[in-house]
Motif scaffolding. Sequence first.
Motif, PDB file in Angstrom:
ATOM      1  N   ILE A   1       0.810  -1.075   0.010  1.00 50.57           N
ATOM      2  CA  ILE A   1      -0.057  -0.044  -0.154  1.00 50.57           C
ATOM      3  C   ILE A   1       0.834   1.335   0.147  1.00 50.57           C
ATOM      4  O   ILE A   1       2.034   1.340   0.744  1.00 50.57           O
ATOM      5  CB  ILE A   1      -0.925  -0.205   1.049  1.00 50.57           C
ATOM      6  CG1 ILE A   1      -2.019  -1.148   1.281  1.00 50.57           C
ATOM      7  CG2 ILE A   1      -1.692   1.254   1.357  1.00 50.57           C
ATOM      8  CD1 ILE A   1      -2.785  -1.440   2.213  1.00 50.57           C
ATOM      9  N   ASN A   2       0.376   2.293  -0.685  1.00 51.04           N
ATOM     10  CA  ASN A   2       1.217   3.521  -0.818  1.00 51.04           C
ATOM     11  C   ASN A   2       0.784   4.269   0.413  1.00 51.04           C
ATOM     12  O   ASN A   2      -0.386   4.798   0.791  1.00 51.04           O
ATOM     13  CB  ASN A   2       0.691   4.316  -1.958  1.00 51.04           C
ATOM     14  CG  ASN A   2       1.663   5.677  -2.350  1.00 51.04           C
ATOM     15  OD1 ASN A   2       2.344   6.102  -1.596  1.00 51.04           O
ATOM     16  ND2 ASN A   2       1.483   5.895  -3.486  1.00 51.04           N
ATOM     17  N   ILE A   3       1.780   4.481   1.335  1.00 54.77           N
ATOM     18  CA  ILE A   3       1.746   4.946   2.573  1.00 54.77           C
ATOM     19  C   ILE A   3       1.591   6.657   2.467  1.00 54.77           C
ATOM     20  O   ILE A   3       0.967   7.137   3.103  1.00 54.77           O
ATOM     21  CB  ILE A   3       2.963   4.788   3.583  1.00 54.77           C
ATOM     22  CG1 ILE A   3       4.144   4.988   3.075  1.00 54.77           C
ATOM     23  CG2 ILE A   3       2.838   3.429   3.843  1.00 54.77           C
ATOM     24  CD1 ILE A   3       5.374   5.109   3.967  1.00 54.77           C
ATOM     25  N   ALA A   4       2.040   7.165   1.229  1.00 54.03           N
ATOM     26  CA  ALA A   4       1.814   8.618   0.940  1.00 54.03           C
ATOM     27  C   ALA A   4       0.055   8.860   0.867  1.00 54.03           C
ATOM     28  O   ALA A   4      -0.364   9.800   1.396  1.00 54.03           O
ATOM     29  CB  ALA A   4       2.646   8.892  -0.325  1.00 54.03           C
ATOM     30  N   LYS A   5      -0.382   7.807   0.049  1.00 49.30           N
ATOM     31  CA  LYS A   5      -1.988   7.871   0.026  1.00 49.30           C
ATOM     32  C   LYS A   5      -2.591   7.795   1.392  1.00 49.30           C
ATOM     33  O   LYS A   5      -3.255   8.464   1.774  1.00 49.30           O
ATOM     34  CB  LYS A   5      -2.401   6.930  -1.167  1.00 49.30           C
ATOM     35  CG  LYS A   5      -1.971   6.728  -2.185  1.00 49.30           C
ATOM     36  CD  LYS A   5      -2.518   7.928  -3.007  1.00 49.30           C
ATOM     37  CE  LYS A   5      -2.093   8.065  -4.597  1.00 49.30           C
ATOM     38  NZ  LYS A   5      -2.866   9.079  -5.277  1.00 49.30           N
ATOM     39  N   THR A   6      -1.891   6.787   2.166  1.00 46.99           N
ATOM     40  CA  THR A   6      -2.475   6.768   3.449  1.00 46.99           C
ATOM     41  C   THR A   6      -2.481   7.872   4.263  1.00 46.99           C
ATOM     42  O   THR A   6      -3.627   8.287   4.831  1.00 46.99           O
ATOM     43  CB  THR A   6      -1.582   5.698   4.384  1.00 46.99           C
ATOM     44  OG1 THR A   6      -1.793   4.312   3.657  1.00 46.99           O
ATOM     45  CG2 THR A   6      -2.184   5.348   5.706  1.00 46.99           C
ATOM     46  N   TRP A   7      -1.435   8.829   4.264  1.00 42.08           N
ATOM     47  CA  TRP A   7      -1.300   9.878   5.094  1.00 42.08           C
ATOM     48  C   TRP A   7      -2.544  10.941   4.608  1.00 42.08           C
ATOM     49  O   TRP A   7      -2.901  11.632   5.237  1.00 42.08           O
ATOM     50  CB  TRP A   7       0.099  10.422   5.056  1.00 42.08           C
ATOM     51  CG  TRP A   7       0.169  11.704   5.850  1.00 42.08           C
ATOM     52  CD1 TRP A   7       0.521  12.932   5.280  1.00 42.08           C
ATOM     53  CD2 TRP A   7       0.216  11.929   7.268  1.00 42.08           C
ATOM     54  NE1 TRP A   7       0.449  13.939   6.368  1.00 42.08           N
ATOM     55  CE2 TRP A   7       0.493  13.427   7.451  1.00 42.08           C
ATOM     56  CE3 TRP A   7       0.000  11.086   8.391  1.00 42.08           C
ATOM     57  CZ2 TRP A   7       0.448  14.061   8.771  1.00 42.08           C
ATOM     58  CZ3 TRP A   7       0.114  11.802   9.550  1.00 42.08           C
ATOM     59  CH2 TRP A   7       0.143  13.228   9.832  1.00 42.08           C
ATOM     60  N   GLU A   8      -2.624  11.082   3.389  1.00 43.72           N
ATOM     61  CA  GLU A   8      -3.399  12.059   2.736  1.00 43.72           C
ATOM     62  C   GLU A   8      -4.854  11.723   3.204  1.00 43.72           C
ATOM     63  O   GLU A   8      -5.432  12.787   3.495  1.00 43.72           O
ATOM     64  CB  GLU A   8      -3.265  12.093   1.177  1.00 43.72           C
ATOM     65  CG  GLU A   8      -1.991  12.601   0.498  1.00 43.72           C
ATOM     66  CD  GLU A   8      -1.908  12.480  -1.131  1.00 43.72           C
ATOM     67  OE1 GLU A   8      -2.736  11.910  -1.590  1.00 43.72           O
ATOM     68  OE2 GLU A   8      -0.752  12.904  -1.541  1.00 43.72           O
ATOM     69  N   LYS A   9      -5.152  10.582   3.286  1.00 38.38           N
ATOM     70  CA  LYS A   9      -6.331  10.330   3.313  1.00 38.38           C
ATOM     71  C   LYS A   9      -6.664  10.448   5.260  1.00 38.38           C
ATOM     72  O   LYS A   9      -7.604  10.817   5.509  1.00 38.38           O
ATOM     73  CB  LYS A   9      -6.724   8.729   3.338  1.00 38.38           C
ATOM     74  CG  LYS A   9      -6.936   8.506   1.592  1.00 38.38           C
ATOM     75  CD  LYS A   9      -8.120   9.298   1.149  1.00 38.38           C
ATOM     76  CE  LYS A   9      -8.216   8.912  -0.358  1.00 38.38           C
ATOM     77  NZ  LYS A   9      -9.344   9.631  -1.041  1.00 38.38           N
ATOM     78  N   ILE A  10      -5.797  10.213   5.894  1.00 41.48           N
ATOM     79  CA  ILE A  10      -5.882  10.463   7.539  1.00 41.48           C
ATOM     80  C   ILE A  10      -5.927  12.102   7.462  1.00 41.48           C
ATOM     81  O   ILE A  10      -6.716  12.344   8.315  1.00 41.48           O
ATOM     82  CB  ILE A  10      -4.382   9.929   8.124  1.00 41.48           C
ATOM     83  CG1 ILE A  10      -4.434   8.471   8.112  1.00 41.48           C
ATOM     84  CG2 ILE A  10      -4.478  10.672   9.377  1.00 41.48           C
ATOM     85  CD1 ILE A  10      -3.131   8.126   8.707  1.00 41.48           C
ATOM     86  N   VAL A  11      -5.203  12.810   6.710  1.00 42.52           N
ATOM     87  CA  VAL A  11      -5.515  14.424   6.918  1.00 42.52           C
ATOM     88  C   VAL A  11      -6.884  14.881   6.523  1.00 42.52           C
ATOM     89  O   VAL A  11      -7.497  15.423   7.121  1.00 42.52           O
ATOM     90  CB  VAL A  11      -4.292  14.987   6.045  1.00 42.52           C
ATOM     91  CG1 VAL A  11      -4.701  16.432   6.074  1.00 42.52           C
ATOM     92  CG2 VAL A  11      -2.855  14.736   6.618  1.00 42.52           C
ATOM     93  N   LEU A  12      -7.374  14.047   5.455  1.00 45.72           N
ATOM     94  CA  LEU A  12      -8.657  14.263   4.870  1.00 45.72           C
ATOM     95  C   LEU A  12      -9.640  13.975   5.867  1.00 45.72           C
ATOM     96  O   LEU A  12     -10.627  14.633   6.066  1.00 45.72           O
ATOM     97  CB  LEU A  12      -8.968  13.676   3.692  1.00 45.72           C
ATOM     98  CG  LEU A  12     -10.233  13.630   2.879  1.00 45.72           C
ATOM     99  CD1 LEU A  12     -10.474  15.324   2.610  1.00 45.72           C
ATOM    100  CD2 LEU A  12     -10.434  12.928   1.679  1.00 45.72           C
ATOM    101  N   ALA A  13      -9.582  12.597   6.503  1.00 47.44           N
ATOM    102  CA  ALA A  13     -10.375  12.241   7.405  1.00 47.44           C
ATOM    103  C   ALA A  13     -10.625  13.101   8.761  1.00 47.44           C
ATOM    104  O   ALA A  13     -11.599  13.388   9.059  1.00 47.44           O
ATOM    105  CB  ALA A  13     -10.122  10.803   7.841  1.00 47.44           C
ATOM    106  N   ALA A  14      -9.150  13.571   9.266  1.00 49.19           N
ATOM    107  CA  ALA A  14      -9.419  14.371  10.134  1.00 49.19           C
ATOM    108  C   ALA A  14     -10.067  15.789   9.823  1.00 49.19           C
ATOM    109  O   ALA A  14     -10.492  16.344  10.768  1.00 49.19           O
ATOM    110  CB  ALA A  14      -7.667  14.826  10.653  1.00 49.19           C
ATOM    111  N   ARG A  15      -9.992  16.474   8.932  1.00 45.18           N
ATOM    112  CA  ARG A  15     -10.624  17.568   8.293  1.00 45.18           C
ATOM    113  C   ARG A  15     -12.266  17.379   8.541  1.00 45.18           C
ATOM    114  O   ARG A  15     -13.035  18.204   8.875  1.00 45.18           O
ATOM    115  CB  ARG A  15     -10.120  18.100   7.036  1.00 45.18           C
ATOM    116  CG  ARG A  15      -8.854  18.506   6.858  1.00 45.18           C
ATOM    117  CD  ARG A  15      -8.428  18.959   5.569  1.00 45.18           C
ATOM    118  NE  ARG A  15      -9.045  19.937   4.926  1.00 45.18           N
ATOM    119  CZ  ARG A  15      -8.934  20.272   3.696  1.00 45.18           C
ATOM    120  NH1 ARG A  15      -8.236  19.828   2.949  1.00 45.18           N
ATOM    121  NH2 ARG A  15      -9.715  21.362   3.448  1.00 45.18           N
ATOM    122  N   ILE A  16     -12.533  16.323   8.096  1.00 41.16           N
ATOM    123  CA  ILE A  16     -14.048  15.424   8.119  1.00 41.16           C
ATOM    124  C   ILE A  16     -14.490  15.598   9.539  1.00 41.16           C
ATOM    125  O   ILE A  16     -15.558  16.056   9.959  1.00 41.16           O
ATOM    126  CB  ILE A  16     -14.281  14.510   7.405  1.00 41.16           C
ATOM    127  CG1 ILE A  16     -14.021  14.687   5.766  1.00 41.16           C
ATOM    128  CG2 ILE A  16     -15.673  14.053   7.543  1.00 41.16           C
ATOM    129  CD1 ILE A  16     -14.026  13.148   5.255  1.00 41.16           C
TER     130      ILE A  16
END
Length: 273
Positions: A48-63
């Motif tokens: 799994i691309n962990i860069a994508k993981t971090w981007e989605k974590i930031v997006l989920a935190a904003r939500i």
Amino acid sequence: MSLPSLLQFKEEDVSKMLAAEVHIGTTNIDFKMKDMVWKRRPDGLHIINIAKTWEKIVLAARIIVAIENPQDVLCISARPYGQRAVLKFSQYTGAQAIAGRFTPGTFTNQITKQFREPRLLIVTDPRIDSQAIKEASYVNIPVIAFCDSDSPLAYVDCAIPGNNKGRLSIGLLYWLLAREVLRMRGTIERGIWDVPVDLFFYRDPEELEKADETAAYEDTGAAQWSKDAATAIAAVDTFKDPAVAFDASAAQGGWDVTAPAAEGWETNDGWGM
């Protein structure tokens, strides 16, 4: 999605994710998760691309931060490895948590005692927590889910790619999400959070019992040793006391008394001859 420099993940975050095997997927892959997967190893496991993981974590935190009342956020984990993580996540972010079996009708049946109306749902595994995701789709609740390479994405609005089957991986993902939520709320400063990630890890009850038994045994042994040592010290002090010291001259007959001859034995030389 390119993040501003302030939201970029640090080298220590990458090290933790690699150590916890967040990037290790499964041998299967869902066609909707292809964009989140970097490549496939020779043994068949997808990376799994962990860069994508971090981007989605930031997006989920904003939500999550967009929800005014933290109590309107609900975390669910039927998988045992994620139950401690959701409880700790709810403790630090103020959200609600359901650790264990999800009761059908929690979102749709108002008669049930566990009826809830959250505005946002966070699940650990879309496959195991499918009942909660299905009911959330009936009542229009957005869903954030930690998704492995083979996880179904039906009714999932924000998928965070990562290993959702490992004990360390699940705990670290919830820890990163909780930290990012607190940062965006202004509760903590960036780079400062003294909560160790170990608190979010699953702990085996048998290991806890063994640790408690070992600690109790050590405490009992230390207490017994202290008691024996105190008894020995008291005995030494008593022996040193002149008032109770042993007086050899006071013994009956003294030390220089000749023992009487036994009956039936001749004092002459020889054996009674």
